[in-house]
Design a protein around this motif. Sequence first.
Motif, short mmCIF file in Angstrom:
data_model
loop_
_atom_site.label_atom_id
_atom_site.label_comp_id
_atom_site.label_asym_id
_atom_site.label_seq_id
_atom_site.Cartn_x
_atom_site.Cartn_y
_atom_site.Cartn_z
N ASP A 135 23.37 6.71 -2.41
CA ASP A 135 23.26 6.31 -3.81
C ASP A 135 22.47 5.02 -3.98
OD1 ASP A 135 23.61 6.66 -6.54
OD2 ASP A 135 25.46 5.48 -6.60
N ARG A 136 21.42 4.88 -3.16
CA ARG A 136 20.52 3.73 -3.30
C ARG A 136 19.08 4.24 -3.29
NH1 ARG A 136 20.72 -1.71 0.33
NH2 ARG A 136 22.50 -2.03 -1.06
N ASP A 137 18.35 3.89 -4.32
CA ASP A 137 16.94 4.27 -4.41
C ASP A 137 16.12 3.19 -3.70
OD1 ASP A 137 14.37 4.99 -5.02
OD2 ASP A 137 14.64 5.00 -7.19
N LEU A 138 15.49 3.57 -2.59
CA LEU A 138 14.73 2.61 -1.80
C LEU A 138 13.51 2.06 -2.53
CD1 LEU A 138 14.93 4.36 1.68
CD2 LEU A 138 16.13 2.29 0.96
N LEU A 139 13.08 2.74 -3.59
CA LEU A 139 11.95 2.24 -4.38
C LEU A 139 12.41 1.64 -5.70
CD1 LEU A 139 9.17 4.94 -3.80
CD2 LEU A 139 9.68 2.87 -2.51
N ASP A 140 13.67 1.30 -5.80
CA ASP A 140 14.19 0.60 -6.97
C ASP A 140 13.49 -0.75 -7.08
OD1 ASP A 140 15.64 -0.82 -8.87
OD2 ASP A 140 17.58 -0.21 -8.11
N PRO A 141 12.83 -1.03 -8.21
CA PRO A 141 12.13 -2.31 -8.37
C PRO A 141 13.02 -3.53 -8.13
CG PRO A 141 11.50 -0.81 -10.12
CD PRO A 141 12.63 -0.15 -9.38
N HIS A 193 0.83 -1.21 0.00
CA HIS A 193 0.00 0.00 0.00
C HIS A 193 0.86 1.26 0.00
CE1 HIS A 193 -1.93 3.43 1.99
NE2 HIS A 193 -3.00 3.06 1.29
N HIS A 194 1.83 1.32 0.89
CA HIS A 194 2.63 2.54 1.02
C HIS A 194 3.48 2.77 -0.24
CE1 HIS A 194 1.04 2.62 4.90
NE2 HIS A 194 2.09 2.95 5.60
N GLU A 195 3.94 1.71 -0.86
CA GLU A 195 4.70 1.86 -2.09
C GLU A 195 3.82 2.39 -3.22
OE1 GLU A 195 7.94 -0.94 -3.77
OE2 GLU A 195 6.08 -1.54 -4.78
N GLU A 196 2.60 1.89 -3.29
CA GLU A 196 1.69 2.28 -4.36
C GLU A 196 1.01 3.62 -4.10
OE1 GLU A 196 -1.00 -1.00 -4.53
OE2 GLU A 196 0.58 -2.44 -5.08
N HIS A 197 1.01 4.08 -2.87
CA HIS A 197 0.33 5.34 -2.52
C HIS A 197 1.31 6.29 -1.86
CE1 HIS A 197 -2.92 2.35 -2.84
NE2 HIS A 197 -3.68 3.37 -3.22
N GLN A 198 2.23 6.80 -2.69
CA GLN A 198 3.22 7.73 -2.18
C GLN A 198 2.61 9.04 -1.70
OE1 GLN A 198 6.86 7.31 -1.79
NE2 GLN A 198 5.81 5.33 -1.61
N HIS A 210 13.43 -8.09 -2.03
CA HIS A 210 14.32 -8.19 -0.87
C HIS A 210 13.77 -7.40 0.32
CE1 HIS A 210 17.95 -8.07 1.56
NE2 HIS A 210 17.93 -6.75 1.54
N GLN A 211 13.31 -6.17 0.07
CA GLN A 211 12.80 -5.33 1.15
C GLN A 211 11.47 -5.84 1.68
OE1 GLN A 211 12.77 -1.41 -0.55
NE2 GLN A 211 14.98 -1.13 -0.28
N ARG A 212 10.64 -6.36 0.80
CA ARG A 212 9.35 -6.91 1.22
C ARG A 212 9.55 -8.12 2.13
NH1 ARG A 212 4.83 -9.98 -1.10
NH2 ARG A 212 2.88 -8.80 -0.90
N GLN A 213 10.54 -8.94 1.79
CA GLN A 213 10.89 -10.07 2.64
C GLN A 213 11.48 -9.57 3.96
OE1 GLN A 213 10.58 -13.45 2.00
NE2 GLN A 213 11.45 -13.96 4.01
N MET A 214 12.26 -8.50 3.88
CA MET A 214 12.93 -7.97 5.05
C MET A 214 11.96 -7.52 6.13
SD MET A 214 15.52 -4.69 5.37
CE MET A 214 16.40 -5.16 3.88
N ILE A 215 10.89 -6.81 5.76
CA ILE A 215 9.97 -6.31 6.78
C ILE A 215 9.26 -7.47 7.46
CG2 ILE A 215 8.14 -5.85 5.07
CD1 ILE A 215 8.74 -4.16 8.51
N ARG A 225 10.69 4.16 3.52
CA ARG A 225 11.07 3.94 2.12
C ARG A 225 10.65 5.09 1.22
NH1 ARG A 225 8.49 0.05 -0.50
NH2 ARG A 225 10.16 -0.38 -1.97
N GLY A 226 9.46 5.63 1.46
CA GLY A 226 8.99 6.72 0.62
C GLY A 226 9.39 8.09 1.14
N ALA A 227 9.25 8.30 2.45
CA ALA A 227 9.49 9.62 3.02
C ALA A 227 10.96 10.02 2.94
CB ALA A 227 9.02 9.65 4.47
#
Length: 218
Positions: A188-194, A104-109, A199-204, A176-178
Amino acid sequence: MAAGAATPGERVRDAERTRAEIIDVATHEFADQGYAGARVDEIAAKTRTTKRMIYYYFGGKEGLYLAVLEQAYQHIRALEQKLDVAHLEPVEALRKLAELTFDHHEEHQDFVRLVAIENIHYAQHLLKSEVREGLAAPALDVLTRIMQRGVAGGLFRDDVDALDVHMIISAFCIFRGANRYTFRAIFDRDLLDPALRAHQRQMIGDLVVAHVTAAPPR
Protein backbone atom coordinates in the motif's frame (compact mmCIF):
# COMPACT_ATOMS: atom_id res chain seq x y z
CA MET A 1 12.71 22.08 -60.60
CA ALA A 2 8.92 22.16 -60.73
CA ALA A 3 7.18 24.72 -58.54
CA GLY A 4 6.41 23.30 -55.14
CA ALA A 5 8.77 20.33 -55.55
CA ALA A 6 10.73 19.45 -52.43
CA THR A 7 14.49 19.86 -52.49
CA PRO A 8 16.75 16.92 -51.55
CA GLY A 9 17.47 18.57 -48.21
CA GLU A 10 13.78 19.01 -47.49
CA ARG A 11 13.10 15.38 -48.38
CA VAL A 12 15.83 14.25 -45.96
CA ARG A 13 14.37 16.41 -43.18
CA ASP A 14 10.88 15.08 -43.91
CA ALA A 15 12.19 11.52 -43.77
CA GLU A 16 13.94 12.23 -40.46
CA ARG A 17 10.78 13.78 -38.99
CA THR A 18 8.67 10.85 -40.18
CA ARG A 19 11.11 8.32 -38.75
CA ALA A 20 11.25 10.20 -35.43
CA GLU A 21 7.45 10.33 -35.25
CA ILE A 22 7.18 6.60 -35.91
CA ILE A 23 9.71 5.81 -33.18
CA ASP A 24 7.94 8.13 -30.72
CA VAL A 25 4.57 6.46 -31.27
CA ALA A 26 6.09 2.99 -31.36
CA THR A 27 7.86 3.61 -28.05
CA HIS A 28 4.53 4.11 -26.28
CA GLU A 29 2.90 1.24 -28.14
CA PHE A 30 5.63 -1.30 -27.33
CA ALA A 31 5.85 -0.08 -23.73
CA ASP A 32 2.09 -0.45 -23.27
CA GLN A 33 1.47 -3.63 -25.25
CA GLY A 34 4.81 -5.44 -25.16
CA TYR A 35 6.63 -6.75 -28.20
CA ALA A 36 4.11 -9.48 -28.94
CA GLY A 37 1.04 -7.33 -28.33
CA ALA A 38 2.09 -4.24 -30.29
CA ARG A 39 0.72 -4.00 -33.84
CA VAL A 40 2.40 -2.22 -36.74
CA ASP A 41 -1.04 -1.38 -38.15
CA GLU A 42 -1.92 0.42 -34.93
CA ILE A 43 1.37 2.32 -34.91
CA ALA A 44 0.83 3.38 -38.52
CA ALA A 45 -2.71 4.53 -37.70
CA LYS A 46 -1.37 6.80 -34.96
CA THR A 47 1.20 8.43 -37.24
CA ARG A 48 1.06 10.37 -40.50
CA THR A 49 2.43 7.42 -42.41
CA THR A 50 1.54 3.90 -43.54
CA LYS A 51 2.45 0.35 -42.60
CA ARG A 52 4.31 0.14 -45.91
CA MET A 53 6.46 3.14 -44.98
CA ILE A 54 7.22 1.68 -41.56
CA TYR A 55 8.52 -1.45 -43.25
CA TYR A 56 10.48 0.74 -45.66
CA TYR A 57 12.21 2.62 -42.83
CA PHE A 58 12.69 -0.25 -40.38
CA GLY A 59 12.35 -3.48 -42.33
CA GLY A 60 9.56 -4.79 -40.14
CA LYS A 61 8.25 -5.01 -36.60
CA GLU A 62 11.47 -6.34 -35.10
CA GLY A 63 13.55 -3.63 -36.76
CA LEU A 64 11.20 -0.97 -35.43
CA TYR A 65 11.28 -2.44 -31.93
CA LEU A 66 15.08 -2.53 -32.00
CA ALA A 67 15.20 1.10 -33.14
CA VAL A 68 12.92 2.00 -30.23
CA LEU A 69 15.19 0.19 -27.76
CA GLU A 70 18.34 1.78 -29.16
CA GLN A 71 16.91 5.28 -28.98
CA ALA A 72 15.66 4.73 -25.43
CA TYR A 73 19.13 3.73 -24.26
CA GLN A 74 20.87 6.38 -26.33
CA HIS A 75 18.78 9.09 -24.69
CA ILE A 76 19.90 8.29 -21.15
CA ARG A 77 23.49 7.76 -22.32
CA ALA A 78 23.47 11.22 -23.96
CA LEU A 79 22.28 12.80 -20.71
CA GLU A 80 25.04 11.05 -18.78
CA GLN A 81 27.65 12.30 -21.24
CA LYS A 82 26.43 15.88 -20.87
CA LEU A 83 26.58 15.78 -17.09
CA ASP A 84 29.31 18.22 -16.04
CA VAL A 85 30.86 16.70 -12.93
CA ALA A 86 34.57 17.27 -13.57
CA HIS A 87 34.58 20.31 -11.26
CA LEU A 88 32.79 18.49 -8.44
CA GLU A 89 34.32 16.46 -5.65
CA PRO A 90 33.92 12.70 -6.32
CA VAL A 91 31.22 12.19 -3.67
CA GLU A 92 29.10 15.04 -5.02
CA ALA A 93 29.73 13.93 -8.61
CA LEU A 94 28.49 10.45 -7.76
CA ARG A 95 25.36 11.87 -6.16
CA LYS A 96 24.68 14.00 -9.25
CA LEU A 97 24.90 10.97 -11.52
CA ALA A 98 22.60 8.93 -9.28
CA GLU A 99 20.10 11.80 -9.19
CA LEU A 100 20.21 12.18 -12.97
CA THR A 101 19.35 8.49 -13.38
CA PHE A 102 16.61 8.79 -10.76
CA ASP A 103 15.05 11.77 -12.57
CA HIS A 104 15.32 10.19 -16.02
CA HIS A 105 13.75 6.87 -15.06
CA GLU A 106 10.92 8.59 -13.19
CA GLU A 107 10.17 10.85 -16.15
CA HIS A 108 10.53 8.09 -18.76
CA GLN A 109 8.41 5.21 -17.56
CA ASP A 110 8.29 3.88 -21.12
CA PHE A 111 12.03 3.24 -20.81
CA VAL A 112 11.52 1.27 -17.60
CA ARG A 113 8.79 -0.84 -19.20
CA LEU A 114 10.86 -1.44 -22.33
CA VAL A 115 13.77 -2.70 -20.25
CA ALA A 116 11.43 -5.07 -18.42
CA ILE A 117 9.90 -6.29 -21.68
CA GLU A 118 13.26 -6.91 -23.31
CA ASN A 119 14.37 -8.92 -20.28
CA ILE A 120 11.29 -11.09 -20.70
CA HIS A 121 12.66 -11.82 -24.18
CA TYR A 122 16.13 -12.58 -22.77
CA ALA A 123 17.51 -9.48 -24.59
CA GLN A 124 17.33 -11.41 -27.85
CA HIS A 125 16.56 -8.26 -29.81
CA LEU A 126 19.12 -6.04 -28.09
CA LEU A 127 21.81 -8.64 -28.74
CA LYS A 128 21.27 -8.02 -32.45
CA SER A 129 21.93 -4.29 -32.18
CA GLU A 130 24.84 -3.03 -34.23
CA VAL A 131 25.32 -0.15 -31.77
CA ARG A 132 25.08 -2.27 -28.62
CA GLU A 133 28.65 -1.54 -27.47
CA GLY A 134 27.97 2.17 -27.67
CA LEU A 135 24.98 1.82 -25.37
CA ALA A 136 27.24 0.95 -22.43
CA ALA A 137 30.40 2.98 -22.88
CA PRO A 138 29.05 6.49 -22.10
CA ALA A 139 27.65 5.50 -18.71
CA LEU A 140 30.76 3.62 -17.69
CA ASP A 141 33.09 6.35 -18.98
CA VAL A 142 31.57 8.98 -16.70
CA LEU A 143 31.39 6.63 -13.72
CA THR A 144 34.91 5.32 -14.23
CA ARG A 145 36.36 8.84 -14.14
CA ILE A 146 34.44 9.63 -10.95
CA MET A 147 35.52 6.37 -9.31
CA GLN A 148 39.15 6.83 -10.30
CA ARG A 149 39.23 10.29 -8.78
CA GLY A 150 37.60 9.01 -5.62
CA VAL A 151 40.04 6.15 -5.24
CA ALA A 152 43.05 8.36 -6.01
CA GLY A 153 41.92 10.81 -3.36
CA GLY A 154 41.53 8.08 -0.75
CA LEU A 155 37.76 8.66 -0.57
CA PHE A 156 36.48 5.49 -2.28
CA ARG A 157 37.31 1.86 -1.69
CA ASP A 158 39.28 0.29 -4.51
CA ASP A 159 37.39 -3.02 -4.78
CA VAL A 160 34.25 -1.52 -6.35
CA ASP A 161 34.22 -0.73 -10.07
CA ALA A 162 32.03 1.49 -12.22
CA LEU A 163 29.79 -1.37 -13.31
CA ASP A 164 29.09 -2.26 -9.67
CA VAL A 165 27.96 1.30 -9.01
CA HIS A 166 25.92 1.46 -12.23
CA MET A 167 24.12 -1.72 -11.17
CA ILE A 168 23.21 -0.28 -7.76
CA ILE A 169 21.87 2.97 -9.24
CA SER A 170 20.02 1.25 -12.07
CA ALA A 171 18.49 -1.40 -9.79
CA PHE A 172 17.03 1.21 -7.43
CA CYS A 173 15.73 3.50 -10.17
CA ILE A 174 14.29 0.74 -12.36
CA PHE A 175 12.62 -0.92 -9.36
CA ARG A 176 10.54 2.18 -8.57
CA GLY A 177 8.79 2.01 -11.92
CA ALA A 178 8.92 -1.67 -12.84
CA ASN A 179 7.54 -2.81 -9.48
CA ARG A 180 5.33 0.14 -8.70
CA TYR A 181 2.00 -1.65 -8.95
CA THR A 182 2.88 -4.91 -7.22
CA PHE A 183 4.62 -2.98 -4.44
CA ARG A 184 1.53 -0.83 -3.96
CA ALA A 185 -0.78 -3.85 -4.02
CA ILE A 186 1.22 -5.62 -1.32
CA PHE A 187 2.50 -2.75 0.85
CA ASP A 188 0.00 0.00 0.00
CA ARG A 189 2.80 2.39 -0.92
CA ASP A 190 3.09 4.04 -4.31
CA LEU A 191 6.80 4.28 -5.09
CA LEU A 192 6.12 7.18 -7.45
CA ASP A 193 4.11 9.15 -4.91
CA PRO A 194 5.36 12.76 -5.22
CA ALA A 195 5.39 13.03 -1.43
CA LEU A 196 8.10 10.35 -1.30
CA ARG A 197 10.20 11.68 -4.16
CA ALA A 198 12.69 13.85 -2.26
CA HIS A 199 13.23 11.12 0.34
CA GLN A 200 13.89 8.44 -2.29
CA ARG A 201 16.12 10.70 -4.37
CA GLN A 202 18.22 11.36 -1.28
CA MET A 203 18.17 7.66 -0.47
CA ILE A 204 19.80 6.50 -3.72
CA GLY A 205 22.60 9.03 -3.31
CA ASP A 206 23.13 7.97 0.30
CA LEU A 207 23.16 4.27 -0.61
CA VAL A 208 25.75 4.65 -3.35
CA VAL A 209 28.02 6.97 -1.40
CA ALA A 210 27.82 4.78 1.70
CA HIS A 211 28.80 1.72 -0.30
CA VAL A 212 31.78 3.21 -2.12
CA THR A 213 33.13 4.94 0.99
CA ALA A 214 32.72 1.95 3.33
CA ALA A 215 35.84 0.14 4.46
CA PRO A 216 36.42 -2.90 2.22
CA PRO A 217 36.08 -6.32 3.84
CA ARG A 218 39.28 -7.77 5.24
